[in-house]
Write an enzyme that holds these catalytic residues in place. Structure first.
Site: not given
Length: 403
Positions: A157, A291, A325
């Site tokens: 990520c 995030h 995400h």
């Protein structure tokens, strides 16, 4: 202090496939995440699917024909005039490509394996190396005809944040005058099933920072930037505000394969490095794009780090309910949302809103979560975006408007 201008931005995600679409849904508080069975036939899950028609790939070599690369080409189409002008200006050998990804062509391999399971043979067009991680950079370099460095970061990520930092380094070292950089990731059964096996996937729209948060929604998309050492994209177009990557920070704490370090030491180091490299004090940051995965451990760690470094008054939000995400593409897509918020058409400083159920977790700092419709009342000048990955790979970017 060097400045790395983000002269053009292309974005395709669950919110849409143009600046206008993305901004309209973002500021209206309309999530792009929606229930689907496309990647989980046995149950319905909310995912951030790209519904726009993607470019055809017939002109590419078979090994480069993947949904991931189609997303890259969709983002490229939005900035192609500026990129072509940069190539003409600097020369093909002075233009590089650095992309972040984590899926590449895995979805196409899944299709091939399903065919084998039902028919006993692999499809005639199956190529195992279609899923090679470097594919997006190789494809882009071929598509653009550039001969500068071309490679991929794949650190889960944090991938595309690290790609953007690497792009800046190529310019700083004098190896490139312009770099096409960002990230892309496509949905596939492998990814969704993997996160489900970790019990990290929410059956409803993700709920970042809530006491009721229980996991992520996976998404897909791509965002690309044309990064140069000057504010002139070279195509004669009015690019609006001059937005630059002012600083970046990276750390690796190696705390756990999938869980963040609860102390947030690595996350704090990445944010601190980004501020220091940008020459920006914590109090000068107008907005933080978290995030914000809506997992119990990530949100707890990240909120405490933000409160310790920035206090509880700076506006923050997680945009994961809008896009899902997007894993290796997440940092680039979230940087693109910040880039859009910093353009001249947002003189009131509207903020990317934080979508959640409004139930504060008493165990966490009470951060200033940007409500739908929230604005600064003036343009955004400095923003920070954070990304934290499996294995303790942490990254933070500081973007700023530069005179």
């Amino acid at each position: 202090m060097s400045t790395y201008y983000l002269n053009a931005c292309g974005i395709v995600c669950a919110l849409g496939a143009s600046h206008a679409e993305v901004k309209a849904r973002l500021y209206a508080g309309q999530p792009g995440v929606a229930p689907t069975r496309a990647w989980t036939p046995d149950r319905e899950l909310p995912l951030g699917c790209v519904l726009a028609e993607l470019p055809q790939l017939a002109h590419l070599p078979p090994v480069q024909r993947s949904r991931n690369n189609a997303l890259v080409l969709a983002a490229l189409a939005q900035i192609r005039p500026a990129v072509d002008a940069a190539i003409a200006r600097h020369g093909a050998d002075r233009v590089g490509v650095v992309i972040g990804t984590s899926t590449s062509g895995i979805g196409e391999t899944e299709h091939a394996i399903r065919t084998y399971a039902t028919q006993g043979v692999l499809p005639d067009d199956f190529q195992y190396d279609r899923q090679e991680m470097g594919s997006p950079a190789v494809m882009l370099a071929r598509e653009l005809g550039v001969a500068g460095p071309a490679y991929v970061h794949s650190s889960a990520c944090s991938s595309s944040a690290k790609a953007m930092a690497s792009a800046a380094r190529l310019i700083k070292m004098g190896l490139c005058d312009a770099v096409v950089t960002g990230g892309a990731d496509s949905l596939c059964t492998f990814t969704v099933a993997g996160f489900a096996s970790l019990e990290s996937v929410s059956a409803a729209l993700c709920n970042p920072m809530s006491a009721n948060r229980n996991g992520i929604n996976i998404g897909e998309g791509a965002a690309l930037f044309l990064m140069t050492a000057d504010a002139d994209a070279g195509d004669g177009a009015d690019t609006g505000a001059a937005v630059a990557l002012m600083g970046w920070g990276e750390s690796s704490d190696g705390h756990h394969m999938s869980a963040p370090d609860p102390t947030g030491a690595g996350a704090a180091l990445a944010m601190t490095q980004a501020l220091q490299r940008a020459g920006v004090a914590a109090g000068e940051v107008d907005y933080i794009n978290m995030h914000g995965t809506a997992t119990p451990q990530n949100d707890a760690m990240e909120s405490r780090v933000i409160a310790a470094l920035f206090g509880e008054q700076v506006p923050v939000s997680s945009t994961k309910p809008f896009t899902g995400h997007t894993l290796g593409a997440a940092a680039a897509i979230e940087a693109a949302l910040c880039w859009l918020a910093m353009q001249d058409d947002n003189r009131q400083g509207r903020l990317p809103p934080h979508l959640w159920d409004g139930v504060f977790d008493p165990a966490l700092p009470r951060l200033n979560l940007a409500a739908p419709g929230a604005s600064l009342g003036r343009p955004l000048r400095r923003v920070l975006s954070s990304s934290f990955a499996f294995g303790g790979s942490n990254a933070a970017l500081v973007l700023g408007c530069v005179p």
